[in-house]
Design a protein around this motif. Structure first.
Motif, PDB file in Angstrom:
ATOM      1  N   ILE A 139      -4.679   9.483   9.304  1.00  0.00           N
ATOM      2  CA  ILE A 139      -3.847   8.798  10.308  1.00  0.00           C
ATOM      3  C   ILE A 139      -2.375   9.149  10.135  1.00  0.00           C
ATOM      4  N   LEU A 140      -1.901   9.168   8.886  1.00  0.00           N
ATOM      5  CA  LEU A 140      -0.495   9.491   8.642  1.00  0.00           C
ATOM      6  C   LEU A 140      -0.186  10.929   9.062  1.00  0.00           C
ATOM      7  N   LYS A 141      -1.104  11.845   8.765  1.00  0.00           N
ATOM      8  CA  LYS A 141      -0.888  13.255   9.140  1.00  0.00           C
ATOM      9  C   LYS A 141      -0.941  13.433  10.650  1.00  0.00           C
ATOM     10  N   ASP A 142      -1.962  12.858  11.285  1.00  0.00           N
ATOM     11  CA  ASP A 142      -2.152  13.046  12.712  1.00  0.00           C
ATOM     12  C   ASP A 142      -1.003  12.437  13.526  1.00  0.00           C
ATOM     13  N   SER A 143      -0.540  11.268  13.101  1.00  0.00           N
ATOM     14  CA  SER A 143       0.546  10.591  13.834  1.00  0.00           C
ATOM     15  C   SER A 143       1.908  11.188  13.504  1.00  0.00           C
ATOM     16  N   GLY A 144       2.013  11.850  12.330  1.00  0.00           N
ATOM     17  CA  GLY A 144       3.302  12.375  11.887  1.00  0.00           C
ATOM     18  C   GLY A 144       4.253  11.265  11.475  1.00  0.00           C
ATOM     19  N   ALA A 145       3.705  10.165  10.965  1.00  0.00           N
ATOM     20  CA  ALA A 145       4.532   9.008  10.583  1.00  0.00           C
ATOM     21  C   ALA A 145       5.587   9.406   9.547  1.00  0.00           C
ATOM     22  N   LYS A 146       6.832   8.964   9.780  1.00  0.00           N
ATOM     23  CA  LYS A 146       7.923   9.257   8.853  1.00  0.00           C
ATOM     24  C   LYS A 146       8.080   8.176   7.794  1.00  0.00           C
ATOM     25  N   LYS A 202       0.934  10.953  -0.025  1.00  0.00           N
ATOM     26  CA  LYS A 202       2.275  11.180   0.547  1.00  0.00           C
ATOM     27  C   LYS A 202       2.605  12.661   0.711  1.00  0.00           C
ATOM     28  N   GLU A 203       2.297  13.471  -0.291  1.00  0.00           N
ATOM     29  CA  GLU A 203       2.657  14.889  -0.271  1.00  0.00           C
ATOM     30  C   GLU A 203       1.924  15.672   0.820  1.00  0.00           C
ATOM     31  N   GLN A 204       0.774  15.157   1.264  1.00  0.00           N
ATOM     32  CA  GLN A 204      -0.002  15.849   2.298  1.00  0.00           C
ATOM     33  C   GLN A 204       0.414  15.420   3.715  1.00  0.00           C
ATOM     34  N   THR A 205       1.410  14.528   3.807  1.00  0.00           N
ATOM     35  CA  THR A 205       1.827  13.984   5.099  1.00  0.00           C
ATOM     36  C   THR A 205       3.318  14.245   5.347  1.00  0.00           C
ATOM     37  N   ASP A 206       3.832  13.745   6.465  1.00  0.00           N
ATOM     38  CA  ASP A 206       5.261  13.858   6.789  1.00  0.00           C
ATOM     39  C   ASP A 206       6.056  12.646   6.309  1.00  0.00           C
ATOM     40  N   LEU A 207       5.428  11.796   5.519  1.00  0.00           N
ATOM     41  CA  LEU A 207       6.093  10.567   5.058  1.00  0.00           C
ATOM     42  C   LEU A 207       7.370  10.868   4.293  1.00  0.00           C
ATOM     43  N   GLU A 208       8.435  10.173   4.679  1.00  0.00           N
ATOM     44  CA  GLU A 208       9.706  10.283   3.960  1.00  0.00           C
ATOM     45  C   GLU A 208      10.047   8.988   3.223  1.00  0.00           C
ATOM     46  N   HIS A 209       9.518   7.858   3.738  1.00  0.00           N
ATOM     47  CA  HIS A 209       9.872   6.563   3.160  1.00  0.00           C
ATOM     48  C   HIS A 209       8.670   5.627   3.084  1.00  0.00           C
ATOM     49  N   ILE A 210       8.603   4.876   1.984  1.00  0.00           N
ATOM     50  CA  ILE A 210       7.596   3.819   1.821  1.00  0.00           C
ATOM     51  C   ILE A 210       8.353   2.513   1.582  1.00  0.00           C
ATOM     52  N   ILE A 211       8.125   1.540   2.454  1.00  0.00           N
ATOM     53  CA  ILE A 211       8.731   0.214   2.286  1.00  0.00           C
ATOM     54  C   ILE A 211       7.641  -0.718   1.782  1.00  0.00           C
ATOM     55  N   VAL A 212       7.912  -1.364   0.654  1.00  0.00           N
ATOM     56  CA  VAL A 212       6.872  -2.130  -0.046  1.00  0.00           C
ATOM     57  C   VAL A 212       7.202  -3.624  -0.057  1.00  0.00           C
ATOM     58  N   THR A 213       6.194  -4.428   0.229  1.00  0.00           N
ATOM     59  CA  THR A 213       6.348  -5.877   0.184  1.00  0.00           C
ATOM     60  C   THR A 213       5.198  -6.485  -0.604  1.00  0.00           C
ATOM     61  N   SER A 214       5.299  -7.788  -0.856  1.00  0.00           N
ATOM     62  CA  SER A 214       4.243  -8.514  -1.567  1.00  0.00           C
ATOM     63  C   SER A 214       3.933  -9.778  -0.789  1.00  0.00           C
ATOM     64  N   ILE A 215       2.709 -10.248  -0.893  1.00  0.00           N
ATOM     65  CA  ILE A 215       2.341 -11.489  -0.196  1.00  0.00           C
ATOM     66  C   ILE A 215       3.227 -12.645  -0.665  1.00  0.00           C
ATOM     67  N   LYS A 216       3.615 -12.629  -1.927  1.00  0.00           N
ATOM     68  CA  LYS A 216       4.422 -13.731  -2.476  1.00  0.00           C
ATOM     69  C   LYS A 216       5.814 -13.816  -1.847  1.00  0.00           C
ATOM     70  N   GLU A 244      14.418   7.573  14.256  1.00  0.00           N
ATOM     71  CA  GLU A 244      15.001   7.711  15.586  1.00  0.00           C
ATOM     72  C   GLU A 244      13.986   7.359  16.660  1.00  0.00           C
ATOM     73  N   LYS A 245      14.468   7.311  17.904  1.00  0.00           N
ATOM     74  CA  LYS A 245      13.586   6.976  19.022  1.00  0.00           C
ATOM     75  C   LYS A 245      12.392   7.937  19.057  1.00  0.00           C
ATOM     76  N   GLY A 246      11.194   7.358  19.174  1.00  0.00           N
ATOM     77  CA  GLY A 246       9.977   8.164  19.261  1.00  0.00           C
ATOM     78  C   GLY A 246       9.339   8.490  17.927  1.00  0.00           C
ATOM     79  N   ASP A 247      10.054   8.243  16.807  1.00  0.00           N
ATOM     80  CA  ASP A 247       9.444   8.456  15.487  1.00  0.00           C
ATOM     81  C   ASP A 247       8.333   7.445  15.270  1.00  0.00           C
ATOM     82  N   ARG A 248       7.347   7.811  14.453  1.00  0.00           N
ATOM     83  CA  ARG A 248       6.237   6.912  14.169  1.00  0.00           C
ATOM     84  C   ARG A 248       6.418   6.249  12.801  1.00  0.00           C
ATOM     85  N   VAL A 249       6.192   4.925  12.771  1.00  0.00           N
ATOM     86  CA  VAL A 249       6.263   4.158  11.526  1.00  0.00           C
ATOM     87  C   VAL A 249       4.949   3.390  11.380  1.00  0.00           C
ATOM     88  N   ALA A 250       4.235   3.630  10.287  1.00  0.00           N
ATOM     89  CA  ALA A 250       2.941   2.980  10.053  1.00  0.00           C
ATOM     90  C   ALA A 250       3.137   1.600   9.432  1.00  0.00           C
TER      91      ALA A 250
END
Length: 559
Positions: A116-123, A139-153, A72-78
């Motif tokens: 950084i993930l903890k301090d920013s509260g990135a979701k 991940k367990e020590q942070t507020d992370l709910e989702h990880i989006i993964v990509t590859s250089i290829k 949502e608006k104002g959420d942090r995404v790393a």
């Protein structure tokens, strides 16, 4: 407190004395480019290109996907990625969704990522397959709910996309198998979905665009709050300074990391504002970069001294045609005079040194590229709409011309403060001025010169390194009783990291063992290159280690 701004008399007629910009948010800049220059090439990556129209469509798809995940608006995404197309898409998509971008250096290790993930509260975080395990471990020590993964290829052209995994496996090992789950998503799938994008109202002046983490003498990084206005105003200053560059016609060499605020502004935002084609370079290799400049005819080249030094000292530089380059602005560290002369002789273009801070989005001062003298040893003059003054360290009063004191900055590019850190914010923001912590003076004409740093920051290869952070890791080693870290002059990196250590009685550790230990805890650019074992360290009467004395002793030895 007002200054007379004597530097404005130096401005050529082509540069306005104030900064002019429309109140377009960062996503609006991309929308404008996609509408007005739909078929214009936005990205070139390893032989594959993407138009502004395609880039915009992909950002809308990812933005809608993020909203569907609950962002949502104002959420942090790393974003923890090198210079690849996914970085550009992610940056603008996060902002389009109304969220805040948190850039993370992909060289960071678990402890740095976790902070950084903890301090920013990135979701959520968007990262590479090769970095997935590092994120998953914290991940367990942070507020992370989702990880989006990509590859250089994922964005390589055929047949490079087929060959790349084999080359990668040989160099770095096979990437981890990414488990499919509600919290783990593949980047390639996110932009195939057709979720409806919800419109989000974004305030140009008030809403945060990025939280850019920077360090300090405490050793703990601080999240610098930069709004859309901060970044757009600073980019507009840059555009006004580069008045010989033509909108829609330039080719931007994107070798500066986009997770660094300098690369973010001069490449990621300026290229979209001015509709330049970005030549994305995921890592610096001098030979590859020379080939790229020659083949792609790059015209604008922001960089750091180590990049220019690496190119100018390349044994085969005479074989390459670099004459397409019109201008280059060097940031992050002092630029040697001999490098300037070599660069201009080889390219026919101009290179100038600038100055800035993460807290100023980042640029405040630059030498003139054209139509005026370059003052060697100076960081140049303030940009349009930027005020600068020298303040007494003792009294806080504004000092006259030629007097040495702390450099202060005022302008629309100055940050709103540090994230969740009022105490540190109040230390540097005074009566509308940002106190930089750098010791400087201004000459009669209005050129500024940096004399020294108030902080003990080390700048190596353009990266800011904070001694306290490294010292804390050294102190965690069971064999170490005392430690102090300084930056010493280095002909290539600008500065390099040296550690002084005193061992616990009866304990031993080799330099090789210490180096291996440090590399497991810190990004490679922070790891000391030199270790000196001592029986004791110099201290003040109250027991504070004299870091400055250690630095001076090291420099005397090197001389």
């Amino acid at each position: 407190m007002e200054t007379e701004k004597r530097w404005l008399k130096l401005y050529p007629d082509q540069i306005a004395k104030n900064v002019y910009y429309r109140a377009d948010t960062l996503p609006q800049l991309l929308e404008n480019a996609a509408k007005e220059y739909a078929k214009h090439k936005a990205i070139h990556f390893m032989g594959k290109e993407m138009t502004f129209k395609t880039l915009y469509k992909k950002t809308l798809k990812l933005a809608a996907y993020l909203q569907n995940l609950g962002i949502e608006k104002g959420d942090r995404v790393a974003v923890m990625l090198p210079n690849i197309p996914q970085t550009v898409i992610s940056f603008y998509a996060i902002l389009q969704a109304g969220a805040i971008v948190v850039p993370v250096n992909p060289l960071y290790q678990e402890r740095e990522i976790e902070f950084i993930l903890k301090d920013s509260g990135a979701k959520a975080v968007i990262t590479l397959d090769m970095l997935y395990n590092r994120v998953e471990k914290v991940k367990e020590q942070t507020d992370l709910e989702h990880i989006i993964v990509t590859s250089i290829k994922d964005y390589l052209p055929f047949p490079k996309n087929i060959v790349y995994p084999f080359v990668q496996a040989k160099k770095q090992g096979k990437p981890p198998i990414i488990p499919s789950s509600k919290s783990t998503h593949l980047f390639t799938q996110t932009i195939k979905k057709n979720y409806k994008l919800k419109e989000v109202s974004i305030s140009f002046e008030k809403d945060i665009a990025i939280l850019q983490y920077t360090g300090g003498t405490t050793g703990f990084p601080k999240g610098v709050i930069l709004t859309h206005q901060n970044l757009v105003s600073n980019t507009s200053m840059c555009r006004q300074w580069l008045y010989k560059m033509e909108k829609g016609k330039e080719i931007m060499l994107a070798v500066m990391p986009l997770f660094h605020v300098y690369g973010l502004m001069t490449v990621l935002v300026l290229s979209v504002m001015e509709v330049y084609k970005m030549i994305l370079v995921p890592r610096f290799d001098a030979t590859d970069l020379l080939k790229t400049i020659q083949k792609q005819k790059a015209t604008i080249f922001p960089g750091a001294p180590t990049i220019y030094i690496g190119l100018m000292n390349h044994p085969d530089i005479k074989k390459y045609d670099l004459s397409s380059i019109k201008g280059a602005i060097s940031g992050s560290a002092p630029l040697p005079v001999e490098v300037i002369e070599k660069f201009e002789q080889k390219t026919g273009g101009k290179i100038v040194e600038g100055y800035g801070l993460t807290e100023t989005s980042p640029v405040t001062h630059v030498n003139f590229l054209w139509d005026n003298e370059i003052v060697k040893g100076s960081i140049g003059v303030p940009w349009p709409g930027t005020d600068a003054a020298i303040f007494s360290i003792e009294t806080g009063e504004m000092l006259p011309v030629g007097e040495v004191g702390e450099l202060g900055i005022k302008g629309p590019q100055v940050m709103k403060g540090y994230w969740n850190n009022e105490e540190e914010t109040e230390k540097v923001l005074k009566d509308g001025w940002l106190l930089t912590g750098d010791i400087a003076y201004m000459d009669e004409k209005g050129y500024f010169y940096i004399v020294d740093r108030k902080k003990d920051i080390i700048i190596a290869s353009g990266f800011n390194i904070y001694p306290r952070e490294i010292e804390e890791v050294l102190y965690e080693h069971p064999a170490i009783m005392e430690a102090s870290v300084v930056g010493i002059k280095d002909p290539y990196r600008g500065e390099t990291v040296k550690a002084f250590v005193v061992l616990q009685e009866g304990m031993t550790v080799t330099e090789e063992e210490l180096n291996k230990y440090m590399r497991s805890k810190l990004a490679s650019f922070k790891v000391p290159r030199i270790y000196e074992f001592r029986k004791e360290l110099p201290k003040t009467a109250i027991g504070k280690i004299l870091r400055r004395q250690l630095k001076e002793e090291s420099e005397e030895i090197n001389e």
